[in-house]
Design a protein around this motif. Structure first.
Motif, PDB file in Angstrom:
ATOM      1  N   ASN A 260      -8.911   2.948  -4.481  1.00  0.00           N
ATOM      2  CA  ASN A 260      -8.165   2.060  -4.965  1.00  0.00           C
ATOM      3  C   ASN A 260      -6.360   3.098  -4.046  1.00  0.00           C
ATOM      4  O   ASN A 260      -5.924   2.032  -3.667  1.00  0.00           O
ATOM      5  N   LYS A 261      -5.954   4.001  -4.491  1.00  0.00           N
ATOM      6  CA  LYS A 261      -5.378   4.976  -3.223  1.00  0.00           C
ATOM      7  C   LYS A 261      -5.784   4.699  -2.307  1.00  0.00           C
ATOM      8  O   LYS A 261      -4.815   4.305  -1.179  1.00  0.00           O
ATOM      9  N   ARG A 262      -6.825   4.961  -1.984  1.00  0.00           N
ATOM     10  CA  ARG A 262      -7.645   4.540  -0.229  1.00  0.00           C
ATOM     11  C   ARG A 262      -7.504   3.420  -0.239  1.00  0.00           C
ATOM     12  O   ARG A 262      -6.431   2.887   1.399  1.00  0.00           O
ATOM     13  N   GLU A 263      -7.340   2.295  -0.798  1.00  0.00           N
ATOM     14  CA  GLU A 263      -7.292   1.066   0.359  1.00  0.00           C
ATOM     15  C   GLU A 263      -5.201   0.805   0.712  1.00  0.00           C
ATOM     16  O   GLU A 263      -5.081   0.149   0.989  1.00  0.00           O
TER      17      GLU A 263
ATOM     18  N   GLN B   3      -0.658   0.562   3.746  1.00  0.00           N
ATOM     19  CA  GLN B   3       0.722   1.293   3.750  1.00  0.00           C
ATOM     20  C   GLN B   3       0.892   1.334   5.313  1.00  0.00           C
ATOM     21  O   GLN B   3       1.246   0.926   6.328  1.00  0.00           O
ATOM     22  N   THR B   4      -0.577   2.099   5.495  1.00  0.00           N
ATOM     23  CA  THR B   4      -0.999   2.204   7.269  1.00  0.00           C
ATOM     24  C   THR B   4      -0.631   1.268   8.253  1.00  0.00           C
ATOM     25  O   THR B   4       0.171   0.831   8.805  1.00  0.00           O
ATOM     26  N   GLU B   5      -0.918   0.030   7.434  1.00  0.00           N
ATOM     27  CA  GLU B   5      -0.944  -1.211   8.723  1.00  0.00           C
ATOM     28  C   GLU B   5       0.275  -1.409   8.642  1.00  0.00           C
ATOM     29  O   GLU B   5       0.723  -2.148   9.244  1.00  0.00           O
ATOM     30  N   LEU B   6       0.785  -1.870   7.576  1.00  0.00           N
ATOM     31  CA  LEU B   6       2.144  -2.384   6.692  1.00  0.00           C
ATOM     32  C   LEU B   6       3.859  -1.320   8.145  1.00  0.00           C
ATOM     33  O   LEU B   6       3.901  -1.539   9.210  1.00  0.00           O
ATOM     34  N   LYS B   7       2.703  -0.027   8.156  1.00  0.00           N
ATOM     35  CA  LYS B   7       3.882   1.129   9.135  1.00  0.00           C
ATOM     36  C   LYS B   7       3.047   0.677  10.851  1.00  0.00           C
ATOM     37  O   LYS B   7       4.336   0.923  11.575  1.00  0.00           O
ATOM     38  N   ASN B   8       2.155   0.590  10.850  1.00  0.00           N
ATOM     39  CA  ASN B   8       2.094  -0.123  12.313  1.00  0.00           C
ATOM     40  C   ASN B   8       2.609  -1.119  13.012  1.00  0.00           C
ATOM     41  O   ASN B   8       2.186  -1.434  13.941  1.00  0.00           O
ATOM     42  N   ARG B   9       3.249  -2.562  11.751  1.00  0.00           N
ATOM     43  CA  ARG B   9       3.605  -3.197  11.920  1.00  0.00           C
ATOM     44  C   ARG B   9       4.940  -3.314  12.261  1.00  0.00           C
ATOM     45  O   ARG B   9       5.474  -4.308  13.183  1.00  0.00           O
TER      46      ARG B   9
ATOM     47  N   TRP C 147     -12.985   7.939 -11.823  1.00  0.00           N
ATOM     48  CA  TRP C 147     -11.756   8.433 -10.726  1.00  0.00           C
ATOM     49  C   TRP C 147     -12.418   8.005  -9.464  1.00  0.00           C
ATOM     50  O   TRP C 147     -11.059   8.092  -8.564  1.00  0.00           O
ATOM     51  N   GLY C 148     -13.318   7.867  -9.840  1.00  0.00           N
ATOM     52  CA  GLY C 148     -14.107   7.024  -8.534  1.00  0.00           C
ATOM     53  C   GLY C 148     -13.118   5.541  -7.821  1.00  0.00           C
ATOM     54  O   GLY C 148     -12.545   5.853  -6.472  1.00  0.00           O
ATOM     55  N   CYS C 149     -12.824   4.917  -8.660  1.00  0.00           N
ATOM     56  CA  CYS C 149     -12.312   3.486  -9.015  1.00  0.00           C
ATOM     57  C   CYS C 149     -10.334   4.164  -8.516  1.00  0.00           C
ATOM     58  O   CYS C 149      -9.864   3.502  -7.434  1.00  0.00           O
TER      59      CYS C 149
END
Length: 179
Positions: free
Chosen positions: A156-159, A164-170, A150-152
């Motif tokens: 992974n979901k956080r990463e 995806q947030t960084e892509l949106k920033n761009r 579950w931790g993994c």
């Protein structure tokens, strides 16, 4: 190598540019007191540093070292060196577009696989998990294994979300930042 070379669509006003770049790179706002164009160029140098040739890196570091606020300068140098020589993932903003796409693709594949085999954490699954531990009065090996899985999946979901947030920033400008 300046703010025009960045993969972002920056707002027009310098103050808005600073706020945007500070948010993207997680630079605390208190370090940007009285900041201006020189600091925008230093932030740009930090973001682009990994992808520069030797001569450009020397120029970029000179730009960063010219920042009058020593606390900001130290933060910029640390982030620059960490993302270049230790781990680019510590500053996802340092990835070029292809690296970012590859990162999203990798984490999406893992996320899809986890969903396909049913390893995701759900409220019902968590409730059953706690009930099972409570009834046994201890955590067995299978419980520890499940926690690790579950931790993994969670990490992974956080990463994936971070990439995806960084892509949106761009690809977008936060219009509320225009002054």
């Amino acid at each position: 190598m300046n703010s025009d070379s960045l993969p972002y669509k920056l707002p027009n006003k310098p103050k808005s540019q600073l706020q945007f770049l500070a948010k993207v790179t997680s630079i605390p706002n208190n370090l940007l007191t009285n900041a201006g164009t020189q600091e925008i160029e230093a932030l740009s140098a930090m973001i682009l540093y990994r992808h520069l040739n030797r001569q450009q890196r020397i120029e970029a570091m000179a730009t960063i070292r010219a920042v009058p606020n020593k606390a900001l300068m130290g933060t910029l140098i640390t982030k620059t060196l960490d993302t270049t020589f230790v781990n680019p993932q510590w500053g996802i903003w340092s990835l070029n577009s292809q690296e970012l796409q590859d990162d999203i693709s990798f984490h999406s594949s893992i996320d899809s696989l986890a969903g396909y085999i049913g390893v995701g954490a759900s409220a019902l699954g968590g409730k059953d998990f706690v009930k099972n531990i409570w009834s046994q009065k201890r955590m067995g090996r299978q419980h520890w294994i499940m926690l690790v899985i579950w931790g993994c999946v969670y990490m992974n979901k956080r990463e994936l979300n971070k990439a995806q947030t960084e892509l949106k920033n761009r690809t977008t400008i936060n219009s509320s930042r225009h002054y």
